[in-house]
Scaffold this motif. Structure first.
Motif, PDB file in Angstrom:
ATOM      1  N   LYS A  40      33.822   7.806  26.634  1.00  0.00           N
ATOM      2  CA  LYS A  40      32.622   7.114  26.198  1.00  0.00           C
ATOM      3  C   LYS A  40      32.064   6.311  27.354  1.00  0.00           C
ATOM      4  O   LYS A  40      32.780   5.576  28.013  1.00  0.00           O
ATOM      5  N   THR A  41      30.808   6.497  27.596  1.00  0.00           N
ATOM      6  CA  THR A  41      30.139   5.704  28.614  1.00  0.00           C
ATOM      7  C   THR A  41      29.111   4.829  27.916  1.00  0.00           C
ATOM      8  O   THR A  41      28.401   5.279  27.032  1.00  0.00           O
ATOM      9  N   GLN A  42      29.095   3.621  28.321  1.00  0.00           N
ATOM     10  CA  GLN A  42      28.140   2.707  27.730  1.00  0.00           C
ATOM     11  C   GLN A  42      26.851   2.764  28.525  1.00  0.00           C
ATOM     12  O   GLN A  42      26.861   2.614  29.743  1.00  0.00           O
TER      13      GLN A  42
END
Length: 93
Positions: A40-42
């Protein structure tokens, strides 16, 4: 006799070549292909600015907005000394 030996060597070389290629192909059959692991990349939401006719620093809500306006919009009056930094007094830059 020489012909038979020659044919035997050619056959042995062909067999070696064939068996090496089969081993390489079969080595991939043992590999398990699965979906890659996704991390997951913010992402930081970026405000979308539009050129709506504002020209002055007093009309800007943030430094980023002023920076967008001097880069993308015509006839802005926010960079008096033309150094690329808008609204220096208002945003203390």
């Amino acid at each position: 006799m020489k012909k038979l030996l020659f044919i035997g060597l050619i056959g042995f070389g062909g067999w070696q070549y064939y068996s090496n290629n089969i081993e390489e192909k079969n080595s991939f059959s043992n590999v398990s292909f699965s979906a890659p692991i996704q991390t997951k990349t913010q992402t930081v939401p970026r405000p979308s600015y539009t050129c709506d006719g504002r020209q002055h620093c007093s009309q800007m809500r943030s430094y980023e907005e002023a920076k967008y306006f001097i880069s993308h919009c015509p006839n802005t009056k926010m960079d008096g000394d033309h150094d690329g930094i808008p609204c220096e007094r208002q945003f203390n830059k």
